[in-house]
Design a protein around this motif. Structure first.
Motif, PDB file in Angstrom:
ATOM      1  N   LYS A 256       0.867  -1.170   0.000  1.00  0.00           N
ATOM      2  CA  LYS A 256       0.000   0.000   0.000  1.00  0.00           C
ATOM      3  C   LYS A 256       0.909   1.226   0.000  1.00  0.00           C
ATOM      4  O   LYS A 256       1.923   1.256   0.700  1.00  0.00           O
ATOM      5  CB  LYS A 256      -0.897  -0.005   1.244  1.00  0.00           C
ATOM      6  N   VAL A 257       0.560   2.234  -0.781  1.00  0.00           N
ATOM      7  CA  VAL A 257       1.369   3.452  -0.897  1.00  0.00           C
ATOM      8  C   VAL A 257       0.885   4.476   0.113  1.00  0.00           C
ATOM      9  O   VAL A 257      -0.309   4.615   0.348  1.00  0.00           O
ATOM     10  CB  VAL A 257       1.262   4.035  -2.320  1.00  0.00           C
ATOM     11  N   PHE A 258       1.843   5.196   0.717  1.00  0.00           N
ATOM     12  CA  PHE A 258       1.471   6.346   1.536  1.00  0.00           C
ATOM     13  C   PHE A 258       2.067   7.607   0.930  1.00  0.00           C
ATOM     14  O   PHE A 258       3.164   7.593   0.378  1.00  0.00           O
ATOM     15  CB  PHE A 258       1.916   6.187   3.005  1.00  0.00           C
ATOM     16  N   ALA A 259       1.298   8.671   1.001  1.00  0.00           N
ATOM     17  CA  ALA A 259       1.746  10.012   0.622  1.00  0.00           C
ATOM     18  C   ALA A 259       1.444  10.906   1.816  1.00  0.00           C
ATOM     19  O   ALA A 259       0.281  11.061   2.198  1.00  0.00           O
ATOM     20  CB  ALA A 259       1.016  10.496  -0.626  1.00  0.00           C
ATOM     21  N   HIS A 260       2.489  11.444   2.424  1.00  0.00           N
ATOM     22  CA  HIS A 260       2.354  12.240   3.647  1.00  0.00           C
ATOM     23  C   HIS A 260       2.851  13.657   3.422  1.00  0.00           C
ATOM     24  O   HIS A 260       3.874  13.865   2.760  1.00  0.00           O
ATOM     25  CB  HIS A 260       3.200  11.640   4.774  1.00  0.00           C
ATOM     26  N   LEU A 261       2.156  14.607   4.008  1.00  0.00           N
ATOM     27  CA  LEU A 261       2.633  15.986   4.086  1.00  0.00           C
ATOM     28  C   LEU A 261       3.114  16.194   5.516  1.00  0.00           C
ATOM     29  O   LEU A 261       2.354  15.969   6.467  1.00  0.00           O
ATOM     30  CB  LEU A 261       1.519  16.979   3.757  1.00  0.00           C
ATOM     31  N   THR A 262       4.374  16.599   5.668  1.00  0.00           N
ATOM     32  CA  THR A 262       4.938  16.797   7.005  1.00  0.00           C
ATOM     33  C   THR A 262       5.413  18.233   7.178  1.00  0.00           C
ATOM     34  O   THR A 262       5.808  18.894   6.217  1.00  0.00           O
ATOM     35  CB  THR A 262       6.122  15.838   7.269  1.00  0.00           C
ATOM     36  N   ASP A 263       5.374  18.689   8.427  1.00  0.00           N
ATOM     37  CA  ASP A 263       5.855  20.038   8.718  1.00  0.00           C
ATOM     38  C   ASP A 263       7.363  19.996   8.995  1.00  0.00           C
ATOM     39  O   ASP A 263       7.998  18.935   8.891  1.00  0.00           O
ATOM     40  CB  ASP A 263       5.069  20.673   9.865  1.00  0.00           C
ATOM     41  N   ALA A 264       7.932  21.140   9.355  1.00  0.00           N
ATOM     42  CA  ALA A 264       9.378  21.245   9.570  1.00  0.00           C
ATOM     43  C   ALA A 264       9.872  20.348  10.701  1.00  0.00           C
ATOM     44  O   ALA A 264      11.041  19.965  10.729  1.00  0.00           O
ATOM     45  CB  ALA A 264       9.757  22.702   9.852  1.00  0.00           C
ATOM     46  N   ASN A 265       8.986  19.978  11.631  1.00  0.00           N
ATOM     47  CA  ASN A 265       9.366  19.097  12.739  1.00  0.00           C
ATOM     48  C   ASN A 265       9.098  17.627  12.435  1.00  0.00           C
ATOM     49  O   ASN A 265       9.254  16.770  13.303  1.00  0.00           O
ATOM     50  CB  ASN A 265       8.607  19.494  14.010  1.00  0.00           C
ATOM     51  N   GLY A 266       8.647  17.334  11.207  1.00  0.00           N
ATOM     52  CA  GLY A 266       8.369  15.957  10.825  1.00  0.00           C
ATOM     53  C   GLY A 266       6.993  15.464  11.223  1.00  0.00           C
ATOM     54  O   GLY A 266       6.691  14.283  11.067  1.00  0.00           O
ATOM     55  N   ASN A 267       6.145  16.367  11.726  1.00  0.00           N
ATOM     56  CA  ASN A 267       4.791  15.978  12.131  1.00  0.00           C
ATOM     57  C   ASN A 267       3.901  15.790  10.907  1.00  0.00           C
ATOM     58  O   ASN A 267       3.912  16.615   9.989  1.00  0.00           O
ATOM     59  CB  ASN A 267       4.170  17.038  13.044  1.00  0.00           C
ATOM     60  N   LEU A 268       3.109  14.741  10.922  1.00  0.00           N
ATOM     61  CA  LEU A 268       2.180  14.450   9.848  1.00  0.00           C
ATOM     62  C   LEU A 268       1.032  15.454   9.866  1.00  0.00           C
ATOM     63  O   LEU A 268       0.383  15.638  10.886  1.00  0.00           O
ATOM     64  CB  LEU A 268       1.639  13.020  10.010  1.00  0.00           C
ATOM     65  N   ARG A 269       0.790  16.122   8.725  1.00  0.00           N
ATOM     66  CA  ARG A 269      -0.248  17.149   8.653  1.00  0.00           C
ATOM     67  C   ARG A 269      -1.373  16.797   7.691  1.00  0.00           C
ATOM     68  O   ARG A 269      -2.482  17.294   7.817  1.00  0.00           O
ATOM     69  CB  ARG A 269       0.353  18.486   8.246  1.00  0.00           C
ATOM     70  N   ALA A 270      -1.084  15.941   6.706  1.00  0.00           N
ATOM     71  CA  ALA A 270      -2.102  15.457   5.768  1.00  0.00           C
ATOM     72  C   ALA A 270      -1.565  14.174   5.147  1.00  0.00           C
ATOM     73  O   ALA A 270      -0.352  13.976   5.079  1.00  0.00           O
ATOM     74  CB  ALA A 270      -2.389  16.496   4.682  1.00  0.00           C
ATOM     75  N   GLN A 271      -2.489  13.305   4.720  1.00  0.00           N
ATOM     76  CA  GLN A 271      -2.031  12.057   4.122  1.00  0.00           C
ATOM     77  C   GLN A 271      -3.106  11.431   3.259  1.00  0.00           C
ATOM     78  O   GLN A 271      -4.287  11.742   3.401  1.00  0.00           O
ATOM     79  CB  GLN A 271      -1.603  11.047   5.181  1.00  0.00           C
ATOM     80  N   GLN A 272      -2.663  10.567   2.378  1.00  0.00           N
ATOM     81  CA  GLN A 272      -3.549   9.658   1.674  1.00  0.00           C
ATOM     82  C   GLN A 272      -2.779   8.367   1.471  1.00  0.00           C
ATOM     83  O   GLN A 272      -1.638   8.380   1.005  1.00  0.00           O
ATOM     84  CB  GLN A 272      -4.022  10.193   0.332  1.00  0.00           C
ATOM     85  N   ASP A 273      -3.382   7.255   1.860  1.00  0.00           N
ATOM     86  CA  ASP A 273      -2.810   5.935   1.678  1.00  0.00           C
ATOM     87  C   ASP A 273      -3.739   5.159   0.761  1.00  0.00           C
ATOM     88  O   ASP A 273      -4.960   5.251   0.885  1.00  0.00           O
ATOM     89  CB  ASP A 273      -2.709   5.180   3.004  1.00  0.00           C
ATOM     90  N   SER A 274      -3.159   4.374  -0.172  1.00  0.00           N
ATOM     91  CA  SER A 274      -3.996   3.626  -1.096  1.00  0.00           C
ATOM     92  C   SER A 274      -3.196   2.526  -1.777  1.00  0.00           C
ATOM     93  O   SER A 274      -1.995   2.671  -2.012  1.00  0.00           O
ATOM     94  CB  SER A 274      -4.556   4.570  -2.167  1.00  0.00           C
ATOM     95  N   ILE A 275      -3.894   1.445  -2.100  1.00  0.00           N
ATOM     96  CA  ILE A 275      -3.356   0.498  -3.063  1.00  0.00           C
ATOM     97  C   ILE A 275      -3.216   1.295  -4.359  1.00  0.00           C
ATOM     98  O   ILE A 275      -4.068   2.143  -4.661  1.00  0.00           O
ATOM     99  CB  ILE A 275      -4.323  -0.697  -3.250  1.00  0.00           C
ATOM    100  N   PRO A 276      -2.156   1.097  -5.147  1.00  0.00           N
ATOM    101  CA  PRO A 276      -1.972   1.918  -6.356  1.00  0.00           C
ATOM    102  C   PRO A 276      -3.198   1.967  -7.261  1.00  0.00           C
ATOM    103  O   PRO A 276      -3.997   1.032  -7.318  1.00  0.00           O
ATOM    104  CB  PRO A 276      -0.783   1.234  -7.043  1.00  0.00           C
ATOM    105  N   GLN A 277      -3.279   3.078  -7.948  1.00  0.00           N
ATOM    106  CA  GLN A 277      -4.370   3.421  -8.857  1.00  0.00           C
ATOM    107  C   GLN A 277      -5.731   3.286  -8.176  1.00  0.00           C
ATOM    108  O   GLN A 277      -6.645   2.630  -8.673  1.00  0.00           O
ATOM    109  CB  GLN A 277      -4.294   2.611 -10.150  1.00  0.00           C
ATOM    110  N   ARG A 278      -5.809   3.954  -7.019  1.00  0.00           N
ATOM    111  CA  ARG A 278      -7.059   4.030  -6.238  1.00  0.00           C
ATOM    112  C   ARG A 278      -7.627   2.654  -5.914  1.00  0.00           C
ATOM    113  O   ARG A 278      -8.827   2.419  -5.967  1.00  0.00           O
ATOM    114  CB  ARG A 278      -8.083   4.887  -6.971  1.00  0.00           C
ATOM    115  N   GLY A 279      -6.720   1.727  -5.593  1.00  0.00           N
ATOM    116  CA  GLY A 279      -7.136   0.390  -5.187  1.00  0.00           C
ATOM    117  C   GLY A 279      -7.336  -0.584  -6.325  1.00  0.00           C
ATOM    118  O   GLY A 279      -7.646  -1.758  -6.091  1.00  0.00           O
ATOM    119  N   ASN A 280      -7.118  -0.140  -7.555  1.00  0.00           N
ATOM    120  CA  ASN A 280      -7.412  -0.982  -8.716  1.00  0.00           C
ATOM    121  C   ASN A 280      -6.227  -1.764  -9.277  1.00  0.00           C
ATOM    122  O   ASN A 280      -6.425  -2.616 -10.143  1.00  0.00           O
ATOM    123  CB  ASN A 280      -8.011  -0.131  -9.846  1.00  0.00           C
TER     124      ASN A 280
END
Length: 132
Positions: free
Chosen positions: A40-64
């Motif tokens: 499963k792929v994760f895409a995370h947006l992190t701040d300067a301290n490495g804190n997670l601020r936004a994310q989306q996790d998915s099997i590639p191509q929206r699970g397909n």
């Protein structure tokens, strides 16, 4: 990702956003071998301290398109949309991506072009994301 998959690149149409907007991100993967495991792929947006601020996790191509269905030499375009919180403070952020086993939450081993392990088994994308 081990010897099976490479992250070839990514596409961002812009790098400046406002709180509440969505960051569209396209990842371009290539399979060297058909993976034996569904990652499963994760895409995370992190701040300067490495804190997670936004994310989306998915099997590639929206699970397909699970990674066990990738063929050697195949290129996979994989789209994500990270919804930014309405209260996200202005500043500079980074995007990090990788893969993990959904059953165990264990991240796939990631290596750079010289086959050196990447810290936290994630790729920090070069583009700085600015929130205004």
């Amino acid at each position: 990702v081990g010897d099976d998959i490479q992250l070839l690149g990514y596409q961002l149409d812009r790098n400046t956003f406002r709180a509440g907007e969505t960051i569209p991100l396209t990842l371009i993967w290539s399979a060297n071998h058909t993976p034996a495991q569904n990652w499963k792929v994760f895409a995370h947006l992190t701040d300067a301290n490495g804190n997670l601020r936004a994310q989306q996790d998915s099997i590639p191509q929206r699970g397909n398109l699970p990674t066990t269905r990738w063929f050697p030499g195949e290129y996979v375009s994989d789209e994500y949309a990270l919804a930014l919180p309405n209260a996200l403070p202005p500043g500079e952020y980074r995007l990090a991506v990788g893969m993990y086993d959904e059953a165990t939450n264990e991240r796939a081993p990631l290596f750079d072009a010289n086959h050196m392990p990447l810290q936290d088994n994630r790729v920090l994308l070069n583009t700085v994301i600015t929130i205004r």
